[in-house]
Design a protein around this motif. Sequence first.
Motif, short mmCIF file in Angstrom:
data_model
loop_
_atom_site.label_atom_id
_atom_site.label_comp_id
_atom_site.label_asym_id
_atom_site.label_seq_id
_atom_site.Cartn_x
_atom_site.Cartn_y
_atom_site.Cartn_z
N ILE A 262 0.84 -1.20 0.00
CA ILE A 262 0.00 0.00 0.00
C ILE A 262 0.88 1.25 0.00
CG2 ILE A 262 -0.17 -0.02 2.53
CD1 ILE A 262 -3.06 1.01 2.19
N PRO A 263 0.52 2.25 -0.82
CA PRO A 263 1.29 3.50 -0.77
C PRO A 263 0.99 4.22 0.54
CG PRO A 263 -0.60 3.74 -2.25
CD PRO A 263 -0.57 2.31 -1.80
N GLU A 264 2.01 4.91 1.04
CA GLU A 264 1.83 5.64 2.31
C GLU A 264 0.79 6.74 2.20
OE1 GLU A 264 5.39 6.99 4.24
OE2 GLU A 264 6.44 5.14 3.74
N ASN A 265 0.73 7.38 1.04
CA ASN A 265 -0.20 8.49 0.83
C ASN A 265 -0.34 8.76 -0.66
OD1 ASN A 265 2.12 10.06 0.08
ND2 ASN A 265 2.50 10.40 2.26
N GLU A 266 -1.18 9.71 -0.98
CA GLU A 266 -1.43 10.05 -2.38
C GLU A 266 -0.17 10.53 -3.07
OE1 GLU A 266 -4.72 12.52 -5.03
OE2 GLU A 266 -4.47 13.01 -2.90
N GLN A 267 0.67 11.27 -2.36
CA GLN A 267 1.91 11.78 -2.93
C GLN A 267 2.83 10.64 -3.37
OE1 GLN A 267 2.58 15.12 -3.57
NE2 GLN A 267 4.20 14.20 -4.80
N GLU A 268 2.93 9.59 -2.55
CA GLU A 268 3.78 8.47 -2.91
C GLU A 268 3.27 7.78 -4.18
OE1 GLU A 268 6.21 4.87 -0.81
OE2 GLU A 268 4.14 5.14 -0.14
N TRP A 269 1.95 7.61 -4.29
CA TRP A 269 1.35 7.04 -5.50
C TRP A 269 1.67 7.92 -6.71
CZ3 TRP A 269 -0.77 2.72 -7.44
CH2 TRP A 269 -1.47 2.82 -8.64
N ASN A 270 1.40 9.21 -6.58
CA ASN A 270 1.63 10.15 -7.69
C ASN A 270 3.10 10.20 -8.09
OD1 ASN A 270 -1.08 10.79 -7.97
ND2 ASN A 270 -0.95 12.50 -6.54
N ASP A 271 4.00 10.17 -7.11
CA ASP A 271 5.44 10.18 -7.41
C ASP A 271 5.83 8.93 -8.20
OD1 ASP A 271 5.71 12.61 -6.12
OD2 ASP A 271 6.67 11.76 -4.33
N VAL B 142 3.89 7.11 -10.14
CA VAL B 142 3.34 7.23 -11.50
C VAL B 142 4.19 8.19 -12.32
CG1 VAL B 142 1.34 7.95 -12.88
CG2 VAL B 142 0.99 6.63 -10.77
N THR B 143 4.62 9.29 -11.72
CA THR B 143 5.47 10.25 -12.43
C THR B 143 6.80 9.61 -12.81
OG1 THR B 143 4.43 12.14 -11.36
CG2 THR B 143 6.66 12.48 -12.23
N LYS B 144 7.39 8.84 -11.92
CA LYS B 144 8.65 8.15 -12.24
C LYS B 144 8.43 7.16 -13.37
CE LYS B 144 10.68 8.79 -7.70
NZ LYS B 144 10.93 8.19 -6.39
N PHE B 145 7.33 6.41 -13.33
CA PHE B 145 7.00 5.50 -14.42
C PHE B 145 6.93 6.27 -15.73
CE2 PHE B 145 3.68 4.01 -17.30
CZ PHE B 145 4.15 2.74 -17.61
N GLU B 146 6.22 7.39 -15.71
CA GLU B 146 6.05 8.21 -16.91
C GLU B 146 7.39 8.75 -17.41
OE1 GLU B 146 3.05 11.73 -18.44
OE2 GLU B 146 3.54 11.64 -16.31
N ASP B 147 8.23 9.23 -16.51
CA ASP B 147 9.54 9.77 -16.89
C ASP B 147 10.42 8.68 -17.51
OD1 ASP B 147 8.70 12.21 -15.90
OD2 ASP B 147 9.90 12.08 -14.06
N GLU B 148 10.44 7.51 -16.89
CA GLU B 148 11.24 6.40 -17.41
C GLU B 148 10.71 5.94 -18.77
OE1 GLU B 148 10.63 3.90 -14.05
OE2 GLU B 148 12.09 5.00 -12.83
#
Length: 157
Positions: A87-96, A98-104
């Motif tokens: 489980i992600p700790e919070n919404e920010q961890e989930w969004n981060d 997803v952003t890393k996935f997108e950047d890669e």
Amino acid sequence: MNPGNETDKLIREQLVELLKGGFAPNVILLREFDYKKAGIILDGLHFSAWILLGHIRGRQLTLLKFMKDPENNLNVWPDAPWPENHIPENEQEWNDAVTKFEDELEEMIQLVKDPSTDLFSIRSNGKTISWAAMTSLHHTGYHIGQLKTIGRQLGVW
């Protein structure tokens, strides 16, 4: 007109389209997923959406490293990375994540788009850059399908 150049351009365009997810863009699906439901493990499964995202990113990163520097990243199929926390700790961890996935993913796309990237040169491990791109899109697509199914079961879509 050089037909070889047209074929090369077409192959690159098609790989890019499929890396993005084709008719169901991966980043959009991940952004739509409700992070509050990302840690739920449904009966009969051993993973949550959060675990799937971590697994997808781990494999994508391995393949991206090969694409960027093939001779120094020959192990393209190490043990699959499966995150231990479900489980992600919070919404920010989930969004981060997803952003890393997108950047890669964007890095991978830029390599595929670049005409100077030799998509078909066989490396010392017997693999090619095109193989890595196709493996990434196949692996991601498989697990995005699982994530979409989980999301439907949880009422995300």
